[in-house]
Design a protein around this motif. Structure first.
Motif, PDB file in Angstrom:
ATOM      1  N   PHE A   1       0.839  -1.175   0.000  1.00 40.19           N
ATOM      2  CA  PHE A   1       0.000   0.000   0.000  1.00 40.19           C
ATOM      3  C   PHE A   1       0.887   1.242   0.000  1.00 40.19           C
ATOM      4  CE2 PHE A   1      -2.437  -3.322   2.139  1.00 40.19           C
ATOM      5  CZ  PHE A   1      -3.617  -3.298   1.419  1.00 40.19           C
ATOM      6  N   LEU A   2       0.353   2.351  -0.519  1.00 36.80           N
ATOM      7  CA  LEU A   2       1.069   3.625  -0.508  1.00 36.80           C
ATOM      8  C   LEU A   2       0.509   4.517   0.586  1.00 36.80           C
ATOM      9  CD1 LEU A   2       1.242   4.436  -4.340  1.00 36.80           C
ATOM     10  CD2 LEU A   2       3.017   3.391  -2.924  1.00 36.80           C
ATOM     11  N   CYS A   3       1.404   5.185   1.309  1.00 35.37           N
ATOM     12  CA  CYS A   3       1.002   6.118   2.351  1.00 35.37           C
ATOM     13  C   CYS A   3       1.786   7.412   2.195  1.00 35.37           C
ATOM     14  CB  CYS A   3       1.256   5.533   3.744  1.00 35.37           C
ATOM     15  SG  CYS A   3       0.268   4.077   4.140  1.00 35.37           S
ATOM     16  N   LYS A   4       1.067   8.532   2.110  1.00 32.99           N
ATOM     17  CA  LYS A   4       1.713   9.836   2.053  1.00 32.99           C
ATOM     18  C   LYS A   4       1.926  10.324   3.477  1.00 32.99           C
ATOM     19  CE  LYS A   4       1.280  14.483   0.104  1.00 32.99           C
ATOM     20  NZ  LYS A   4       0.462  15.400  -0.722  1.00 32.99           N
ATOM     21  N   VAL A   5       3.189  10.547   3.860  1.00 25.48           N
ATOM     22  CA  VAL A   5       3.518  10.861   5.246  1.00 25.48           C
ATOM     23  C   VAL A   5       4.529  12.006   5.311  1.00 25.48           C
ATOM     24  CG1 VAL A   5       3.117   8.465   5.951  1.00 25.48           C
ATOM     25  CG2 VAL A   5       5.439   9.215   5.366  1.00 25.48           C
TER      26      VAL A   5
ATOM     27  N   ASP B   1       8.222  15.497   3.234  1.00 31.09           N
ATOM     28  CA  ASP B   1       6.987  14.821   2.824  1.00 31.09           C
ATOM     29  C   ASP B   1       7.323  13.798   1.751  1.00 31.09           C
ATOM     30  OD1 ASP B   1       5.307  16.295   4.505  1.00 31.09           O
ATOM     31  OD2 ASP B   1       5.193  17.932   3.058  1.00 31.09           O
ATOM     32  N   ILE B   2       6.995  12.538   2.012  1.00 32.99           N
ATOM     33  CA  ILE B   2       7.314  11.458   1.089  1.00 32.99           C
ATOM     34  C   ILE B   2       6.139  10.493   0.975  1.00 32.99           C
ATOM     35  CG2 ILE B   2       9.818  11.554   1.451  1.00 32.99           C
ATOM     36  CD1 ILE B   2       9.597   9.268   3.397  1.00 32.99           C
TER      37      ILE B   2
ATOM     38  N   ASP C   1       9.492  10.966  -3.587  1.00 33.02           N
ATOM     39  CA  ASP C   1       9.189  12.347  -3.239  1.00 33.02           C
ATOM     40  C   ASP C   1       7.735  12.619  -3.585  1.00 33.02           C
ATOM     41  OD1 ASP C   1      11.612  13.388  -2.209  1.00 33.02           O
ATOM     42  OD2 ASP C   1      12.445  13.378  -4.232  1.00 33.02           O
ATOM     43  N   CYS C   2       7.078  13.406  -2.786  1.00 36.82           N
ATOM     44  CA  CYS C   2       5.651  13.659  -3.013  1.00 36.82           C
ATOM     45  C   CYS C   2       5.388  14.322  -4.357  1.00 36.82           C
ATOM     46  CB  CYS C   2       5.089  14.518  -1.883  1.00 36.82           C
ATOM     47  SG  CYS C   2       4.709  13.553  -0.409  1.00 36.82           S
ATOM     48  N   GLY C   3       6.364  15.065  -4.876  1.00 38.80           N
ATOM     49  CA  GLY C   3       6.177  15.723  -6.162  1.00 38.80           C
ATOM     50  C   GLY C   3       6.540  14.866  -7.340  1.00 38.80           C
ATOM     51  N   ALA C   4       7.048  13.645  -7.089  1.00 37.28           N
ATOM     52  CA  ALA C   4       7.507  12.790  -8.184  1.00 37.28           C
ATOM     53  C   ALA C   4       6.362  12.013  -8.789  1.00 37.28           C
ATOM     54  CB  ALA C   4       8.573  11.829  -7.684  1.00 37.28           C
ATOM     55  N   SER C   5       6.457  11.754 -10.092  1.00 36.93           N
ATOM     56  CA  SER C   5       5.488  10.898 -10.777  1.00 36.93           C
ATOM     57  C   SER C   5       5.794   9.450 -10.469  1.00 36.93           C
ATOM     58  CB  SER C   5       5.553  11.116 -12.288  1.00 36.93           C
ATOM     59  OG  SER C   5       4.794  10.150 -12.964  1.00 36.93           O
TER      60      SER C   5
END
Length: 319
Positions: free
Chosen positions: A160-164, A269-270, A295-299
């Motif tokens: 699963f992906l989690c933005k943290v 933020d990752i 990175d949160c800004g990465a595709s």
């Protein structure tokens, strides 16, 4: 015995961009992939006179980069290529500055594992599944609280992906360890009588790989948990291998100090790719293992990038 520090093909651009030495603008990166679209040796005219080049692509199933080989290395690479019988050809680009080596179908576990994966995938694919597999696999994004609720055994080994946000880095813990050399085995090895032993694989090695193992406190708006960033996750965010960072720590800091590159994760933020372990499911452990990070800004989809890795003036490779 060959020793490699592989970089994912998709990470080459970020690794190259993180290197800021203008005086010596080269970086070292070992990569492995399937050789595709091989173009035979040819001679071209340059300002230094005639030189020979060859081109091919190296791919790992998600990313593909064109490789251009020049000079004497092009000649020796072509000589190696024409002797190869087994297909597909697995290529390793070993970038040990200021020289570079290229291996085709090297007899080692990394090559065997990649060949087995390719063959298994090819056998299981039909014309209909080929179309489906070409699309990016979608991984569900959860909050940390939702992640903690995935305790059914059917979720074991699920991702699963989690933005943290990294709230803190546990600097009292060791940030790297000696890892088993066998591909896809991430067990810590023990040094016994001068050799490194993996009890899971029951193998001994004269040299062990150094891998990241960084513990961070990760939080979102719903929860906060300790997460362990294993090698791929940490390497992608930090932009260098554990071996490279260890060398820099020895050169510029005391061996007991915690590297600044890791301290800088605090407040970042990752997106973490979390794999649910036996402990998460069976023991309801709230310590999660991150197998990848972004990175949160990465595709999160594959993209084409172009970077350069150079050797000496007579031998160079563009990737």
């Amino acid at each position: 015995m060959h020793k490699f520090e592989f970089i994912d093909l998709g990470d080459l651009f970020s690794v190259a961009s993180s290197y800021r030495n203008a005086e010596f603008p080269y970086y070292s990166a070992d990569v492995i992939g399937v050789l595709e679209d091989y173009q035979p040796l040819k001679t071209i005219d340059t300002k230094y006179g005639d030189t020979q080049i060859l081109k091919f692509n190296i791919a790992d199933g998600r990313h593909s980069h064109q490789v251009t080989v020049w000079g004497a290395l092009a000649v020796s690479t072509h000589a190696q290529y024409v002797r190869i019988v087994e297909r597909p050809i697995i290529a390793i680009l070993l970038n040990t500055i200021p020289s570079l080596k290229i291996y085709f179908n090297l007899d080692n576990e990394a090559v065997s594992a990649m060949r087995q994966r390719i063959c298994t995938t090819a056998k299981g694919m039909t014309s209909s599944t080929q179309t489906e597999s070409s699309a990016e696999m979608v991984i569900e994004t959860l909050t940390l609280k939702q992640l903690s609720e995935k305790t059914d055994t059917k979720y074991l080994k699920s991702n699963f992906l989690c933005k943290v946000r990294v709230k803190n880095v546990k600097e009292n813990d060791n940030w790297w360890y000696f890892c088993c050399n066998k591909n896809n085995c991430h067990e810590e090895v023990s040094k016994i009588e001068g050799k490194y032993k993996c009890f899971k694989c029951n193998r001994n090695y004269p040299i062990a790989q150094k891998r990241y193992k960084i513990v961070v406190l990760a939080e979102d708006e719903t929860e906060a948990f300790n997460c362990v960033l294993f090698d791929r996750a940490a390497k992608r965010i930090i932009g260098k291998t554990a071996t490279k960072l260890i060398a820099e720590t020895i050169d510029f800091e005391t061996t007991k100090s915690y590297p600044a590159d890791i301290k800088q994760l605090k407040g970042k933020d990752i997106i973490l790719k979390i794999e649910l372990s036996d402990d998460n499911i069976m023991l309801k452990s709230s310590i999660y293992n991150a197998t990848d990070a972004y990175d949160c800004g990465a595709s999160l989809t594959s993209e084409s990038v172009s970077v350069t890795a150079s050797g000496s003036s007579s031998e160079n490779v563009e990737v």
